[in-house]
Motif scaffolding. Structure first.
Motif, PDB file in Angstrom:
ATOM      1  N   MET A   1      -3.242  16.165  -3.092  1.00  0.00           N
ATOM      2  CA  MET A   1      -2.126  15.388  -3.561  1.00  0.00           C
ATOM      3  C   MET A   1      -2.669  14.063  -4.099  1.00  0.00           C
ATOM      4  SD  MET A   1       1.139  14.003  -1.361  1.00  0.00           S
ATOM      5  CE  MET A   1       1.667  15.610  -0.887  1.00  0.00           C
ATOM      6  N   ALA A   2      -2.291  13.702  -5.290  1.00  0.00           N
ATOM      7  CA  ALA A   2      -2.811  12.493  -5.915  1.00  0.00           C
ATOM      8  C   ALA A   2      -2.209  11.240  -5.287  1.00  0.00           C
ATOM      9  CB  ALA A   2      -2.514  12.516  -7.408  1.00  0.00           C
ATOM     10  N   LEU A   3      -2.957  10.160  -5.390  1.00  0.00           N
ATOM     11  CA  LEU A   3      -2.556   8.871  -4.832  1.00  0.00           C
ATOM     12  C   LEU A   3      -1.155   8.472  -5.262  1.00  0.00           C
ATOM     13  CD1 LEU A   3      -3.295   6.123  -3.493  1.00  0.00           C
ATOM     14  CD2 LEU A   3      -4.301   5.473  -5.656  1.00  0.00           C
ATOM     15  N   GLU A   4      -0.821   8.645  -6.553  1.00  0.00           N
ATOM     16  CA  GLU A   4       0.483   8.188  -7.035  1.00  0.00           C
ATOM     17  C   GLU A   4       1.645   9.018  -6.495  1.00  0.00           C
ATOM     18  OE1 GLU A   4      -1.677  10.683 -10.018  1.00  0.00           O
ATOM     19  OE2 GLU A   4      -2.128   8.780  -9.108  1.00  0.00           O
ATOM     20  N   ASN A   5       1.373  10.154  -5.870  1.00  0.00           N
ATOM     21  CA  ASN A   5       2.430  10.986  -5.322  1.00  0.00           C
ATOM     22  C   ASN A   5       2.659  10.749  -3.832  1.00  0.00           C
ATOM     23  OD1 ASN A   5       2.782  12.204  -7.802  1.00  0.00           O
ATOM     24  ND2 ASN A   5       1.269  13.788  -7.371  1.00  0.00           N
ATOM     25  N   ARG A   6       2.007   9.760  -3.263  1.00  0.00           N
ATOM     26  CA  ARG A   6       2.160   9.452  -1.844  1.00  0.00           C
ATOM     27  C   ARG A   6       2.720   8.055  -1.688  1.00  0.00           C
ATOM     28  NH1 ARG A   6      -3.544  11.428   0.040  1.00  0.00           N
ATOM     29  NH2 ARG A   6      -3.131  13.630   0.135  1.00  0.00           N
ATOM     30  N   TYR A   7       3.346   7.849  -0.565  1.00  0.00           N
ATOM     31  CA  TYR A   7       3.775   6.502  -0.201  1.00  0.00           C
ATOM     32  C   TYR A   7       2.750   5.984   0.798  1.00  0.00           C
ATOM     33  CZ  TYR A   7       8.190   7.612  -2.433  1.00  0.00           C
ATOM     34  OH  TYR A   7       9.149   7.943  -3.342  1.00  0.00           O
ATOM     35  N   ILE A   8       1.915   5.067   0.339  1.00  0.00           N
ATOM     36  CA  ILE A   8       0.802   4.579   1.151  1.00  0.00           C
ATOM     37  C   ILE A   8       0.954   3.085   1.397  1.00  0.00           C
ATOM     38  CG2 ILE A   8      -1.694   4.216   1.224  1.00  0.00           C
ATOM     39  CD1 ILE A   8      -2.049   6.740  -0.349  1.00  0.00           C
ATOM     40  N   SER A   9       0.741   2.692   2.636  1.00  0.00           N
ATOM     41  CA  SER A   9       0.654   1.282   2.998  1.00  0.00           C
ATOM     42  C   SER A   9      -0.747   1.010   3.511  1.00  0.00           C
ATOM     43  CB  SER A   9       1.673   0.921   4.086  1.00  0.00           C
ATOM     44  OG  SER A   9       2.978   0.905   3.569  1.00  0.00           O
ATOM     45  N   GLY A  10      -1.093  -0.245   3.578  1.00  0.00           N
ATOM     46  CA  GLY A  10      -2.398  -0.633   4.088  1.00  0.00           C
ATOM     47  C   GLY A  10      -2.253  -1.633   5.215  1.00  0.00           C
ATOM     48  N   ALA A  11      -3.230  -1.642   6.103  1.00  0.00           N
ATOM     49  CA  ALA A  11      -3.237  -2.609   7.199  1.00  0.00           C
ATOM     50  C   ALA A  11      -4.676  -2.986   7.521  1.00  0.00           C
ATOM     51  CB  ALA A  11      -2.560  -2.040   8.440  1.00  0.00           C
ATOM     52  N   VAL A  12      -4.835  -4.247   7.871  1.00  0.00           N
ATOM     53  CA  VAL A  12      -6.126  -4.783   8.285  1.00  0.00           C
ATOM     54  C   VAL A  12      -6.036  -5.113   9.770  1.00  0.00           C
ATOM     55  CG1 VAL A  12      -7.823  -6.625   7.965  1.00  0.00           C
ATOM     56  CG2 VAL A  12      -6.462  -5.837   6.020  1.00  0.00           C
ATOM     57  N   LEU A  13      -6.977  -4.605  10.551  1.00  0.00           N
ATOM     58  CA  LEU A  13      -7.060  -4.974  11.967  1.00  0.00           C
ATOM     59  C   LEU A  13      -7.812  -6.296  12.058  1.00  0.00           C
ATOM     60  CD1 LEU A  13      -7.925  -1.562  13.661  1.00  0.00           C
ATOM     61  CD2 LEU A  13      -5.693  -2.693  13.482  1.00  0.00           C
ATOM     62  N   ALA A  14      -7.090  -7.352  12.391  1.00  0.00           N
ATOM     63  CA  ALA A  14      -7.689  -8.688  12.404  1.00  0.00           C
ATOM     64  C   ALA A  14      -7.419  -9.421  13.708  1.00  0.00           C
ATOM     65  CB  ALA A  14      -7.167  -9.503  11.213  1.00  0.00           C
ATOM     66  N   GLY A  15      -7.123  -8.673  14.761  1.00  0.00           N
ATOM     67  CA  GLY A  15      -6.925  -9.292  16.071  1.00  0.00           C
ATOM     68  C   GLY A  15      -8.243  -9.319  16.816  1.00  0.00           C
ATOM     69  N   GLY A  16      -8.165  -9.339  18.077  1.00  0.00           N
ATOM     70  CA  GLY A  16      -9.388  -9.306  18.886  1.00  0.00           C
ATOM     71  C   GLY A  16      -9.958 -10.687  19.119  1.00  0.00           C
ATOM     72  N   GLN A  17     -10.923 -10.718  20.006  1.00  0.00           N
ATOM     73  CA  GLN A  17     -11.498 -11.977  20.453  1.00  0.00           C
ATOM     74  C   GLN A  17     -12.711 -12.433  19.655  1.00  0.00           C
ATOM     75  OE1 GLN A  17     -10.059 -13.719  23.054  1.00  0.00           O
ATOM     76  NE2 GLN A  17      -8.449 -12.179  22.911  1.00  0.00           N
ATOM     77  N   SER A  18     -13.368 -11.529  18.945  1.00  0.00           N
ATOM     78  CA  SER A  18     -14.605 -11.839  18.215  1.00  0.00           C
ATOM     79  C   SER A  18     -15.651 -12.475  19.129  1.00  0.00           C
ATOM     80  CB  SER A  18     -14.322 -12.769  17.019  1.00  0.00           C
ATOM     81  OG  SER A  18     -13.430 -12.197  16.110  1.00  0.00           O
TER      82      SER A  18
END
Length: 166
Positions: free
Chosen positions: A1-18
Motif C-alpha cells: 500500500m503506497a504512502l499516500e493511501n494511508r493515514y500516517i502520523s509521526g511521534a518523537v520519543l523525547a522523554g526520559g532522564q538522559s
C-alpha cells in the motif's frame, strides 16, 4: 500500500532522564539544529504535525516507564482516521527522509521494524494503531520492554538488504 493511501502520523520519543547522556538529548545540538528539530524535520515527510511525546503538551500517560509507555501515549493520541504511527527516538540523527519513506511504504503489518545485526530496532518503526491493546496489556503486566510487545505481533522486519534494494 503506497504512502499516500494511508493515514500516517509521526511521534518523537523525547522523554526520559538522559542520565547517561548527561543533558537533555532532545536539546543537544547537531550542527545548527537540536536533535529534536532534526527528528521532527525527518518525520515531516510522512506527517505535518508530529507529536513530541514525553514533554508538554504530550507528557507520557505513564511517566517513568520508558519507551513502551511513550508508544502507548502516541498510539492513544492518534487522530481517529490515522491507521499508522511512525515512531522515532529523539537520539537517532542518522535517520534520513528516504528511510522514513521506505518505512512508511512497507507492506502492512502490526509493526514494521528495522532489523540490523540480527536485532530489531523498535524505536525507529512504523506501528499500526491496532497494537494499542497489546501495548496496554504488556504495561499492565509489569513488562516494559518493546521487544516483549514485538513477540506478540505480526512484525515485518525491514532488513539492510531491503533498504539497499530501494
Amino acid at each position: 500500500m503506497a504512502l499516500e493511501n494511508r493515514y500516517i502520523s509521526g511521534a518523537v520519543l523525547a522523554g526520559g532522564q538522559s542520565q547517561r547522556f548527561g543533558q537533555d538529548k532532545a536539546l543537544a545540538r547537531l550542527g545548527s539544529n537540536t536533535l529534536l528539530d532534526r527528528t521532527l524535520e525527518v518525520l515531516s515527510v510522512v506527517t505535518t504535525n508530529p507529536m513530541v511525546i514525553g514533554r508538554p503538551p504530550y507528557p507520557d500517560l505513564r511517566p517513568g516507564l520508558g519507551p513502551l509507555a511513550g508508544l502507548e501515549t502516541a498510539l492513544t493520541l492518534l487522530p481517529e482516521k490515522t491507521t499508522h504511527l511512525v515512531l522515532l527516538a529523539v537520539d537517532m540523527p542518522g535517520i534520513t527522509t528516504d528511510f522514513i519513506r521506505i518505512l512508511a511504504d512497507a507492506p502492512d503489518a502490526d509493526a514494521v521494524v528495522p532489523l540490523h545485526a540480527e536485532r530489531l530496532h523498535p524505536l525507529c518503526a512504523r506501528w499500526h494503531r491496532r497494537v494499542l491493546p497489546i501495548v496496554k496489556e504488556t504495561l499492565n503486566s509489569g513488562a516494559r520492554s518493546m521487544h516483549s510487545v514485538l513477540e506478540r505481533l505480526d512484525v515485518q522486519p525491514l532488513t539492510t538488504q531491503a533498504l539497499q534494494a530501494k
